[in-house]
Design a protein around this motif. Structure first.
Motif, PDB file in Angstrom:
ATOM      1  N   ASP A   8       0.955  -0.908  -0.011  1.00 15.91           N
ATOM      2  CA  ASP A   8       0.099  -0.012  -0.102  1.00 15.91           C
ATOM      3  C   ASP A   8       0.860   1.342   0.093  1.00 15.91           C
ATOM      4  O   ASP A   8       1.167   1.767   1.167  1.00 15.91           O
ATOM      5  CB  ASP A   8      -0.983   0.074   1.255  1.00 15.91           C
ATOM      6  CG  ASP A   8      -0.161   0.074   2.526  1.00 15.91           C
ATOM      7  OD1 ASP A   8       1.026  -0.445   2.577  1.00 15.91           O
ATOM      8  OD2 ASP A   8      -0.882   0.332   3.776  1.00 15.91           O
ATOM      9  N   ASP A  12       7.153   4.303   3.962  1.00 15.82           N
ATOM     10  CA  ASP A  12       8.146   3.314   4.392  1.00 15.82           C
ATOM     11  C   ASP A  12       7.987   2.158   3.298  1.00 15.82           C
ATOM     12  O   ASP A  12       9.079   1.364   2.977  1.00 15.82           O
ATOM     13  CB  ASP A  12       8.037   2.646   5.950  1.00 15.82           C
ATOM     14  CG  ASP A  12       6.403   2.034   6.253  1.00 15.82           C
ATOM     15  OD1 ASP A  12       5.609   2.526   5.584  1.00 15.82           O
ATOM     16  OD2 ASP A  12       6.574   1.066   6.892  1.00 15.82           O
ATOM     17  N   ASP A  13       6.712   1.839   2.797  1.00 13.25           N
ATOM     18  CA  ASP A  13       6.869   0.975   1.701  1.00 13.25           C
ATOM     19  C   ASP A  13       7.795   1.544   0.350  1.00 13.25           C
ATOM     20  O   ASP A  13       8.333   0.773  -0.309  1.00 13.25           O
ATOM     21  CB  ASP A  13       5.272   0.903   0.883  1.00 13.25           C
ATOM     22  CG  ASP A  13       4.228   0.781   2.033  1.00 13.25           C
ATOM     23  OD1 ASP A  13       3.978  -0.666   2.151  1.00 13.25           O
ATOM     24  OD2 ASP A  13       4.140   1.536   2.812  1.00 13.25           O
ATOM     25  N   ASN A  37      -2.425   2.576   3.077  1.00 13.30           N
ATOM     26  CA  ASN A  37      -2.073   3.937   3.508  1.00 13.30           C
ATOM     27  C   ASN A  37      -2.745   4.883   2.607  1.00 13.30           C
ATOM     28  O   ASN A  37      -3.046   5.988   3.257  1.00 13.30           O
ATOM     29  CB  ASN A  37      -0.401   4.020   3.214  1.00 13.30           C
ATOM     30  CG  ASN A  37       0.198   3.229   4.135  1.00 13.30           C
ATOM     31  OD1 ASN A  37      -0.065   3.201   5.434  1.00 13.30           O
ATOM     32  ND2 ASN A  37       1.375   2.678   3.721  1.00 13.30           N
ATOM     33  N   THR A 123       3.647  -5.611   2.548  1.00 10.80           N
ATOM     34  CA  THR A 123       3.915  -4.696   3.469  1.00 10.80           C
ATOM     35  C   THR A 123       2.671  -3.884   3.384  1.00 10.80           C
ATOM     36  O   THR A 123       2.617  -2.754   3.860  1.00 10.80           O
ATOM     37  CB  THR A 123       5.175  -3.912   3.083  1.00 10.80           C
ATOM     38  OG1 THR A 123       4.929  -3.118   1.798  1.00 10.80           O
ATOM     39  CG2 THR A 123       6.376  -4.468   3.033  1.00 10.80           C
ATOM     40  N   GLY A 124       1.442  -4.329   3.144  1.00 11.91           N
ATOM     41  CA  GLY A 124       0.260  -3.957   3.238  1.00 11.91           C
ATOM     42  C   GLY A 124      -0.860  -4.669   3.778  1.00 11.91           C
ATOM     43  O   GLY A 124      -0.590  -5.761   4.266  1.00 11.91           O
ATOM     44  N   ASN A 166      -1.750  -2.548   9.273  1.00 12.79           N
ATOM     45  CA  ASN A 166      -2.187  -3.609   8.259  1.00 12.79           C
ATOM     46  C   ASN A 166      -3.221  -4.599   8.620  1.00 12.79           C
ATOM     47  O   ASN A 166      -4.091  -4.833   7.695  1.00 12.79           O
ATOM     48  CB  ASN A 166      -0.880  -4.191   7.593  1.00 12.79           C
ATOM     49  CG  ASN A 166       0.203  -3.424   6.981  1.00 12.79           C
ATOM     50  OD1 ASN A 166      -0.381  -2.334   6.520  1.00 12.79           O
ATOM     51  ND2 ASN A 166       1.406  -3.771   6.992  1.00 12.79           N
ATOM     52  N   ASP A 248       8.516  -1.561   6.734  1.00  9.51           N
ATOM     53  CA  ASP A 248       8.281  -2.256   5.661  1.00  9.51           C
ATOM     54  C   ASP A 248       9.888  -2.701   4.866  1.00  9.51           C
ATOM     55  O   ASP A 248       9.957  -3.792   4.514  1.00  9.51           O
ATOM     56  CB  ASP A 248       7.469  -1.397   4.440  1.00  9.51           C
ATOM     57  CG  ASP A 248       5.988  -1.518   4.971  1.00  9.51           C
ATOM     58  OD1 ASP A 248       5.654  -2.048   5.934  1.00  9.51           O
ATOM     59  OD2 ASP A 248       5.571  -0.684   4.465  1.00  9.51           O
TER      60      ASP A 248
HETATM   61 CA    CA Z   1       2.903  -0.450   4.315  1.00 14.58          CA
END
Ligand code: CA
Ligand code: BDR
Length: 326
Positions: A8, A12-13, A37, A123-124, A166, A248
Motif C-alpha cells: 500500500d 516506508d513502503d 495507507n 507490506t500492506g 495492516n 516495511d
Molecule cells: Ca505499508
C-alpha cells in the motif's frame, strides 16, 4: 533472487521498494498495489513512479480497492494525502502504466511460472493475498518464501491501543492468510519498532531545506527526501521519535538476509471484530496441535547493525549520497 512486492505504497513502503531495487542480487518481477495507507489509485501511482525513477522494470498490477469486509481506513495523516508526503501536485505523472491483469491473479500466476523460486514480501493489508487464496487455496503455496509486515504481540498497537495498521485495516484477510497453513515469516511491530531511521542520521532537514512544497519533484532523491521528512515530522509530533520507523524495509531486509530476524514459531490469529479488532493473538496449545504444529515464524527482534548497513549501502548512499553515523 526473484521477488514480488505487494504493498500500500506509502512512505516506508517506498523505502522498501528502494531497498529491493537497490539490491543487486534481487530481480523484482512485480509490484502489486493494495488500498491501505492511501486509496489504491494513489498507491498504484506511487508504485509506478518509484519503479521508474529507481530503475526497476517490475510489472505493476492494481490490487484491491477495499478490504474484504470492512470499510477502507487510510493513514494519510502519516503518509500524506498522496501517500508520499502530500506535497500536493508536485509528483510527476508516471510514464508507464499498470498491467491489465488484476493483482490477485498476477500473485497467483507468478509462483506457478517459477515454482519455488520467488520470494513474496507483503507490506500492506493482506487483501490481495486473501483474494488469491479464496480463488484457489493452493495458488500461493509455491512461493519460495512469504514475508509479511503486520501485527503486534507484546508492544502497543499503532492503530488504537492493540492493533497494528495492516491487520486492523483488513483483519479478515489477515486471519485467512495466517490460518491458511502457508509458511509465513511475520514481521510485527515487536521487531519493526526497533528499526528506526533517525532524522539526524540522514540530515533530513539539510536536504529538504530549499525545496518549496509545490516545486515538482522529478527524481527519486527529492521525492523520497520530502516523503521521509513528512513521515519523520509526523512521528516527532506524535511521539517525540526523532526519526521514522522502517517497518516495511525490515520485511525486505528479511528476504535479503534471512538470519537478520530472531523468530519464534507460533500459531497466530487476528481478531476481526469488536474493540480488539486487528489484535494479533497467539492461539491456544490445542489449536497449535490441531494445526499439526504448523505455525508462523514470528520475528520479535532483529539485528539492527546489519539492517542499518543494508539501508546505508543500498538506499541512503546511492539515492541521497548520505551515510549513517557509526
Ligand atoms: Ca505499508
Ligand atoms: C504498517 O502500516 C503502514 O502505515 C506502514 O506502511 C506499515 O506497512 C506499520 O504498521
Amino acid at each position: 533472487m526473484k521477488m514480488v512486492l505487494d504493498m500500500d505504497t506509502g512512505i516506508d513502503d517506498a523505502v522498501a521498494i528502494a531497498l529491493a531495487l537497490g539490491s543487486p542480487e534481487v530481480d523484482v518481477l512485480a509490484i502489486t498495489s493494495v488500498a491501505g495507507n492511501a486509496p489504491v489509485e494513489l498507491c498504484t501511482r506511487n508504485c509506478l513512479l518509484l519503479n521508474e525513477l529507481l530503475g526497476g522494470d517490475a510489472a505493476v498490477a492494481i490490487g484491491a480497492e477495499r478490504p474484504l469486509a470492512k470499510d477502507l481506513l487510510t493513514a494519510q495523516e502519516v503518509h500524506g494525502a498522496d501517500g508520499l508526503g502530500g506535497y500536493a501536485g508536485s509528483l510527476p505523472e508516471p510514464a508507464t502504466s499498470a498491467v491489465d491483469e488484476p493483482a490477485h491473479e498476477l500473485l497467483a500466476r507468478i509462483p506457478d511460472e517459477h515454482p519455488g523460486e520467488v520470494t513474496l514480501v507483503t507490506t500492506g493489508p493482506l487483501t490481495n493475498i486473501a483474494m488469491a487464496l479464496r480463488a484457489n487455496p493452493d495458488c500461493v503455496a509455491s512461493y519460495e518464501r512469504i514475508i509479511t509486515m503486520g501485527g503486534a504481540f507484546d508492544v502497543p498497537g499503532n492503530t488504537g491501543p492493540v492493533a497494528e495498521f495492516n491487520f486492523y485495516v483488513d483483519p479478515e484477510a489477515a486471519s485467512l492468510v495466517l490460518n491458511s497453513g502457508l509458511d509465513i515469516t511475520l514481521v510485527p511491530l515487536d521487531a519493526t519498532t526497533g528499526a528506526v531511521l533517525t532524522r539526524s542520521a540522514l540530515e533530513m532537514r539539510k536536504h529538504a531545506r530549499g525545496l518549496p512544497a509545490d516545486r515538482p519533484c522529478r527524481n527519486s532523491a527529492a521525492i523520497l527526501h520530502r516523503a521521509l521528512d513528512h513521515y519523520m515530522e509526523f512521528q516527532f509530533d506524535e511521539s517525540g521519535l526523532d526519526g521514522g520507523y522502517m517497518h516495511d524495509p525490515l520485511a525486505v531486509a528479511a528476504a535479503l538476509v534471512p538470519d537478520i530476524l530472531e523468530t519464534l514459531d507460533l500459531p497466530v490469529d487476528v481478531v476481526t471484530d469488536g474493540p480488539n479488532r486487528g489484535r494479533t493473538l497467539r492461539r491456544s496449545v490445542q489449536a497449535h496441535a490441531a494445526a499439526a504444529g504448523r505455525g508462523v515464524h514470528v520475528a520479535f527482534n532483529h539485528d539492527d547493525d546489519t539492517f542499518r548497513r543494508l539501508l546505508e549501502q543500498r538506499v541512503l548512499r546511492p539515492v541521497f549520497g548520505a551515510t549513517l553515523p557509526r
